[in-house]
Design a protein around this motif. Structure first.
Motif, PDB file in Angstrom:
ATOM      1  N   TRP A  16       1.622  16.061  38.696  1.00 35.18           N
ATOM      2  CA  TRP A  16       1.551  16.581  40.061  1.00 35.18           C
ATOM      3  C   TRP A  16       0.198  16.277  40.687  1.00 35.18           C
ATOM      4  CZ3 TRP A  16       5.333  17.393  43.073  1.00 35.18           C
ATOM      5  CH2 TRP A  16       6.561  17.801  42.586  1.00 35.18           C
ATOM      6  N   GLY A  25       4.672  19.553  49.708  1.00 37.66           N
ATOM      7  CA  GLY A  25       5.283  20.883  49.624  1.00 37.66           C
ATOM      8  C   GLY A  25       5.650  21.260  48.203  1.00 37.66           C
ATOM      9  N   LEU A  26       6.236  20.315  47.494  1.00 39.21           N
ATOM     10  CA  LEU A  26       6.596  20.573  46.104  1.00 39.21           C
ATOM     11  C   LEU A  26       5.359  20.709  45.219  1.00 39.21           C
ATOM     12  CD1 LEU A  26       9.644  18.200  45.618  1.00 39.21           C
ATOM     13  CD2 LEU A  26       9.655  20.687  45.762  1.00 39.21           C
ATOM     14  N   ALA A  28       2.525  22.033  46.054  1.00 45.73           N
ATOM     15  CA  ALA A  28       1.994  23.395  46.227  1.00 45.73           C
ATOM     16  C   ALA A  28       2.791  24.391  45.393  1.00 45.73           C
ATOM     17  CB  ALA A  28       2.028  23.780  47.696  1.00 45.73           C
ATOM     18  N   GLN A  29       4.099  24.230  45.374  1.00 42.87           N
ATOM     19  CA  GLN A  29       4.938  25.109  44.558  1.00 42.87           C
ATOM     20  C   GLN A  29       4.669  24.888  43.066  1.00 42.87           C
ATOM     21  OE1 GLN A  29       7.053  27.602  45.498  1.00 42.87           O
ATOM     22  NE2 GLN A  29       6.169  27.253  47.506  1.00 42.87           N
ATOM     23  N   ALA A  30       4.502  23.660  42.658  1.00 38.84           N
ATOM     24  CA  ALA A  30       4.215  23.361  41.253  1.00 38.84           C
ATOM     25  C   ALA A  30       2.884  23.969  40.835  1.00 38.84           C
ATOM     26  CB  ALA A  30       4.201  21.847  41.034  1.00 38.84           C
ATOM     27  N   ARG A  31       1.890  23.864  41.703  1.00 39.83           N
ATOM     28  CA  ARG A  31       0.583  24.456  41.404  1.00 39.83           C
ATOM     29  C   ARG A  31       0.701  25.957  41.224  1.00 39.83           C
ATOM     30  NH1 ARG A  31      -1.808  22.995  45.908  1.00 39.83           N
ATOM     31  NH2 ARG A  31      -1.494  20.788  45.640  1.00 39.83           N
ATOM     32  N   ARG A  32       1.536  26.558  42.042  1.00 41.04           N
ATOM     33  CA  ARG A  32       1.697  28.011  42.004  1.00 41.04           C
ATOM     34  C   ARG A  32       2.453  28.465  40.754  1.00 41.04           C
ATOM     35  NH1 ARG A  32       5.163  31.429  46.345  1.00 41.04           N
ATOM     36  NH2 ARG A  32       4.890  33.450  45.390  1.00 41.04           N
ATOM     37  N   HIS A  33       3.482  27.715  40.359  1.00 38.93           N
ATOM     38  CA  HIS A  33       4.351  28.171  39.289  1.00 38.93           C
ATOM     39  C   HIS A  33       4.030  27.598  37.914  1.00 38.93           C
ATOM     40  CE1 HIS A  33       6.970  30.420  41.920  1.00 38.93           C
ATOM     41  NE2 HIS A  33       6.971  29.397  42.754  1.00 38.93           N
TER      42      HIS A  33
END
Length: 61
Positions: A16, A25-26, A28-33
Motif C-alpha cells: 500500500w 481512498g483504499l 486510507a482505509q488500509a492504513r486505518r485497518h
C-alpha cells in the motif's frame, strides 16, 4: 479486480505504501485497518469488564 494478488508472505503495508497514489481512498482505509492500535487499553478494558462479570460471586447467574 484486475490487479495481480500479492504473495501471502509479503507485507501488505509495504504494498500500500508503494501503490497509495493509484488507490488513494483504499490506501486510507488500509492504513486505518491494517495498522496495529497504539495501545492495548481497549483490550485490557474488555478483560477487566469480563473479569468482573464472570467471577466466583456471580457464578450462579
Amino acid at each position: 479486480l484486475r490487479e495481480p494478488g500479492i504473495d501471502r508472505s509479503s507485507d501488505p503495508l509495504l504494498w500500500w505504501g508503494t501503490n497509495a497514489n493509484r488507490f488513494p481512498g483504499l490506501a486510507a482505509q488500509a492504513r486505518r485497518h491494517l495498522c496495529a492500535p497504539p495501545s492495548s487499553v481497549d483490550s485490557e478494558r474488555t478483560f477487566s469488564v469480563a473479569g468482573s462479570v464472570a467471577n466466583d460471586n456471580r457464578s450462579r447467574l
